[in-house]
Design a protein around this motif. Structure first.
Motif, PDB file in Angstrom:
ATOM      1  N   ASP A  81      19.709   1.763   3.888  1.00 56.89           N
ATOM      2  CA  ASP A  81      18.318   1.395   4.165  1.00 56.89           C
ATOM      3  C   ASP A  81      17.327   2.254   3.397  1.00 56.89           C
ATOM      4  O   ASP A  81      16.185   2.438   3.841  1.00 56.89           O
ATOM      5  N   VAL A  82      17.742   2.775   2.252  1.00 57.50           N
ATOM      6  CA  VAL A  82      16.872   3.641   1.452  1.00 57.50           C
ATOM      7  C   VAL A  82      16.744   3.066   0.043  1.00 57.50           C
ATOM      8  O   VAL A  82      17.574   2.249  -0.380  1.00 57.50           O
ATOM      9  N   PRO A  83      15.722   3.481  -0.697  1.00 54.07           N
ATOM     10  CA  PRO A  83      15.583   3.019  -2.085  1.00 54.07           C
ATOM     11  C   PRO A  83      16.753   3.497  -2.943  1.00 54.07           C
ATOM     12  O   PRO A  83      17.227   4.634  -2.791  1.00 54.07           O
ATOM     13  N   VAL A  84      17.179   2.642  -3.859  1.00 56.41           N
ATOM     14  CA  VAL A  84      18.288   2.984  -4.747  1.00 56.41           C
ATOM     15  C   VAL A  84      17.899   2.676  -6.191  1.00 56.41           C
ATOM     16  O   VAL A  84      17.515   1.555  -6.513  1.00 56.41           O
ATOM     17  N   SER A  85      18.002   3.692  -7.035  1.00 58.85           N
ATOM     18  CA  SER A  85      17.824   3.537  -8.468  1.00 58.85           C
ATOM     19  C   SER A  85      19.187   3.259  -9.096  1.00 58.85           C
ATOM     20  O   SER A  85      20.220   3.602  -8.518  1.00 58.85           O
ATOM     21  N   VAL A  86      19.187   2.643 -10.275  1.00 59.44           N
ATOM     22  CA  VAL A  86      20.443   2.280 -10.930  1.00 59.44           C
ATOM     23  C   VAL A  86      20.414   2.698 -12.393  1.00 59.44           C
ATOM     24  O   VAL A  86      19.454   2.393 -13.113  1.00 59.44           O
ATOM     25  N   ASP A  87      21.454   3.388 -12.820  1.00 60.66           N
ATOM     26  CA  ASP A  87      21.607   3.750 -14.222  1.00 60.66           C
ATOM     27  C   ASP A  87      22.073   2.522 -14.994  1.00 60.66           C
ATOM     28  O   ASP A  87      23.187   2.040 -14.788  1.00 60.66           O
ATOM     29  N   PRO A  96      14.641  -6.288 -21.932  1.00 57.62           N
ATOM     30  CA  PRO A  96      14.062  -5.595 -20.776  1.00 57.62           C
ATOM     31  C   PRO A  96      13.766  -6.514 -19.599  1.00 57.62           C
ATOM     32  O   PRO A  96      14.035  -6.158 -18.442  1.00 57.62           O
ATOM     33  N   ALA A  97      13.237  -7.698 -19.868  1.00 56.70           N
ATOM     34  CA  ALA A  97      12.901  -8.614 -18.768  1.00 56.70           C
ATOM     35  C   ALA A  97      14.143  -9.039 -17.999  1.00 56.70           C
ATOM     36  O   ALA A  97      14.102  -9.180 -16.769  1.00 56.70           O
ATOM     37  N   ASP A  98      15.260  -9.234 -18.693  1.00 59.87           N
ATOM     38  CA  ASP A  98      16.496  -9.628 -18.022  1.00 59.87           C
ATOM     39  C   ASP A  98      17.064  -8.480 -17.204  1.00 59.87           C
ATOM     40  O   ASP A  98      17.635  -8.689 -16.126  1.00 59.87           O
ATOM     41  N   LEU A  99      16.926  -7.256 -17.715  1.00 57.82           N
ATOM     42  CA  LEU A  99      17.380  -6.089 -16.955  1.00 57.82           C
ATOM     43  C   LEU A  99      16.608  -5.965 -15.643  1.00 57.82           C
ATOM     44  O   LEU A  99      17.191  -5.740 -14.582  1.00 57.82           O
ATOM     45  N   VAL A 100      15.295  -6.093 -15.723  1.00 62.38           N
ATOM     46  CA  VAL A 100      14.464  -5.970 -14.526  1.00 62.38           C
ATOM     47  C   VAL A 100      14.767  -7.094 -13.541  1.00 62.38           C
ATOM     48  O   VAL A 100      14.867  -6.855 -12.333  1.00 62.38           O
ATOM     49  N   ALA A 101      14.957  -8.292 -14.040  1.00 61.11           N
ATOM     50  CA  ALA A 101      15.256  -9.416 -13.150  1.00 61.11           C
ATOM     51  C   ALA A 101      16.568  -9.198 -12.420  1.00 61.11           C
ATOM     52  O   ALA A 101      16.670  -9.429 -11.205  1.00 61.11           O
ATOM     53  N   GLY A 102      17.592  -8.742 -13.128  1.00 63.86           N
ATOM     54  CA  GLY A 102      18.879  -8.491 -12.493  1.00 63.86           C
ATOM     55  C   GLY A 102      18.816  -7.348 -11.503  1.00 63.86           C
ATOM     56  O   GLY A 102      19.411  -7.411 -10.421  1.00 63.86           O
ATOM     57  N   LEU A 103      18.092  -6.285 -11.878  1.00 65.72           N
ATOM     58  CA  LEU A 103      17.938  -5.132 -10.990  1.00 65.72           C
ATOM     59  C   LEU A 103      17.266  -5.539  -9.692  1.00 65.72           C
ATOM     60  O   LEU A 103      17.737  -5.200  -8.592  1.00 65.72           O
ATOM     61  N   ILE A 104      16.169  -6.286  -9.794  1.00 66.08           N
ATOM     62  CA  ILE A 104      15.444  -6.715  -8.601  1.00 66.08           C
ATOM     63  C   ILE A 104      16.288  -7.658  -7.759  1.00 66.08           C
ATOM     64  O   ILE A 104      16.293  -7.577  -6.521  1.00 66.08           O
ATOM     65  N   GLY A 108      17.738  -3.268  -6.402  1.00 63.58           N
ATOM     66  CA  GLY A 108      17.465  -1.966  -6.986  1.00 63.58           C
ATOM     67  C   GLY A 108      15.994  -1.798  -7.301  1.00 63.58           C
ATOM     68  O   GLY A 108      15.286  -2.768  -7.586  1.00 63.58           O
ATOM     69  N   VAL A 109      15.522  -0.548  -7.279  1.00 66.25           N
ATOM     70  CA  VAL A 109      14.086  -0.316  -7.438  1.00 66.25           C
ATOM     71  C   VAL A 109      13.769   0.722  -8.514  1.00 66.25           C
ATOM     72  O   VAL A 109      12.650   1.231  -8.558  1.00 66.25           O
ATOM     73  N   GLY A 110      14.736   1.010  -9.373  1.00 62.81           N
ATOM     74  CA  GLY A 110      14.455   1.973 -10.426  1.00 62.81           C
ATOM     75  C   GLY A 110      15.513   1.975 -11.500  1.00 62.81           C
ATOM     76  O   GLY A 110      16.623   2.431 -11.258  1.00 62.81           O
ATOM     77  N   PRO A 111      15.205   1.499 -12.698  1.00 63.60           N
ATOM     78  CA  PRO A 111      16.182   1.590 -13.775  1.00 63.60           C
ATOM     79  C   PRO A 111      16.128   2.941 -14.480  1.00 63.60           C
ATOM     80  O   PRO A 111      15.051   3.493 -14.710  1.00 63.60           O
ATOM     81  N   ASN A 112      17.284   3.486 -14.780  1.00 61.43           N
ATOM     82  CA  ASN A 112      17.393   4.608 -15.707  1.00 61.43           C
ATOM     83  C   ASN A 112      17.856   4.016 -17.030  1.00 61.43           C
ATOM     84  O   ASN A 112      18.839   3.274 -17.074  1.00 61.43           O
ATOM     85  N   ILE A 113      17.138   4.318 -18.114  1.00 65.55           N
ATOM     86  CA  ILE A 113      17.463   3.703 -19.403  1.00 65.55           C
ATOM     87  C   ILE A 113      17.522   4.780 -20.487  1.00 65.55           C
ATOM     88  O   ILE A 113      16.616   5.593 -20.618  1.00 65.55           O
ATOM     89  N   GLU A 114      18.625   4.805 -21.229  1.00 62.28           N
ATOM     90  CA  GLU A 114      18.834   5.844 -22.229  1.00 62.28           C
ATOM     91  C   GLU A 114      18.658   5.303 -23.641  1.00 62.28           C
ATOM     92  O   GLU A 114      18.574   4.090 -23.860  1.00 62.28           O
TER      93      GLU A 114
END
Length: 253
Positions: A81-87, A96-104, A108-114
């Motif tokens: 029940d807490v926010p989760v970021s994803v690497d 980028p738009a597809d990454l955000v769509a899949g994450l949401i 997930g509420v935070g992408p890490n991108i290298e």
């Protein structure tokens, strides 16, 4: 997960970064580790690509497809029940738009991108290219109405024979990521260097993420050096691996 819950969690993650300096996000890889970290009192988590891959018998450095990663992280995110970021590594060749769509979609509420593009021979993005990618993530999140926390990572120090020799270039890149809309920046590979950590935390106006070992490092030191966010990368899983081996050895034939 419904969009309203995802938006609430995204806002909560933003608030937590403001409330805690540094905010420690235990790096988890499955439902068990996520629930264990929450039970230990942590208000937010991150899922790491390396430990996730290890737990699934896959290779890090984009050894899984984006679809496989999203399918793997969704039940982890739903279990707490807490926010989760994803690497999301370098993005698995996705826009980028597809990454955000899949994450949401996964909650997930935070992408890490290298900036090391493993799907393209391990090349490192230029400062301009990486900043543009981060700007694309920011724009896609804004369009979706979800204030995801974008953690912009650079591997310049990690790849350098002399990390101090790339400080100016790294600072330029971190500042470009900040201007592009990153909420925090993550210069990997300098967690044991007080001078470099101090230099980068003083060079940007957003939280700086540092890797930490949960046993060998000290939280107060990171606070003193101005670090705004701490994640473990694969080091929590490595530490548990060592402990498990020690526990099991007396029982081995």
């Amino acid at each position: 997960m419904d969009l309203h819950t995802t938006v609430e969690r995204a806002q909560r993650l933003k608030d937590l970064h403001a409330q805690h300096r540094p905010l420690v996000l235990p790096t988890v890889w499955d439902v068990w580790s996520a629930r264990t970290a929450v039970a230990a009192g942590f208000p937010a988590l991150t899922i790491g690509s390396h430990p996730l891959a290890d737990s699934r018998g896959a290779d890090d450095h984009e050894g899984q497809t984006f679809a496989e990663v999203i399918a793997a992280v969704a039940p982890i995110i739903a279990a707490v029940d807490v926010p989760v970021s994803v690497d999301l590594e370098a993005g698995y060749g996705q826009k980028p738009a597809d990454l955000v769509a899949g994450l949401i979609e996964a909650g997930g509420v935070g992408p890490n991108i290298e900036d090391t593009v493993h799907s393209d021979g391990g090349r490192v993005r230029s400062t301009e290219e990486h900043a543009a990618f981060v700007a694309g993530l920011r724009a896609a999140a804004d369009d979706a109405g979800v204030p995801v926390w974008v953690n912009g990572r650079t591997d310049l120090f990690l790849h350098a024979q002399d990390p101090a020799g790339v400080l100016d270039e790294a600072v330029e890149r971190l500042r470009a990521l900040e201007r592009a809309g990153a909420d925090s920046v993550y210069p990997v590979g300098i967690q044991d260097d007080d001078e470099l950590l101090t230099a980068v935390t003083g060079a940007v106006g957003i939280p700086v993420n540092s890797t930490a070992h949960p046993v060998k490092h000290d939280l107060e030191r990171f606070r003193r050096l101005g670090v705004g966010r701490v994640t473990y990368g694969p080091l929590l899983q490595f530490a548990l691996t060592d402990t498990m081996k020690d526990m099991l050895k007396p029982w081995a034939p």
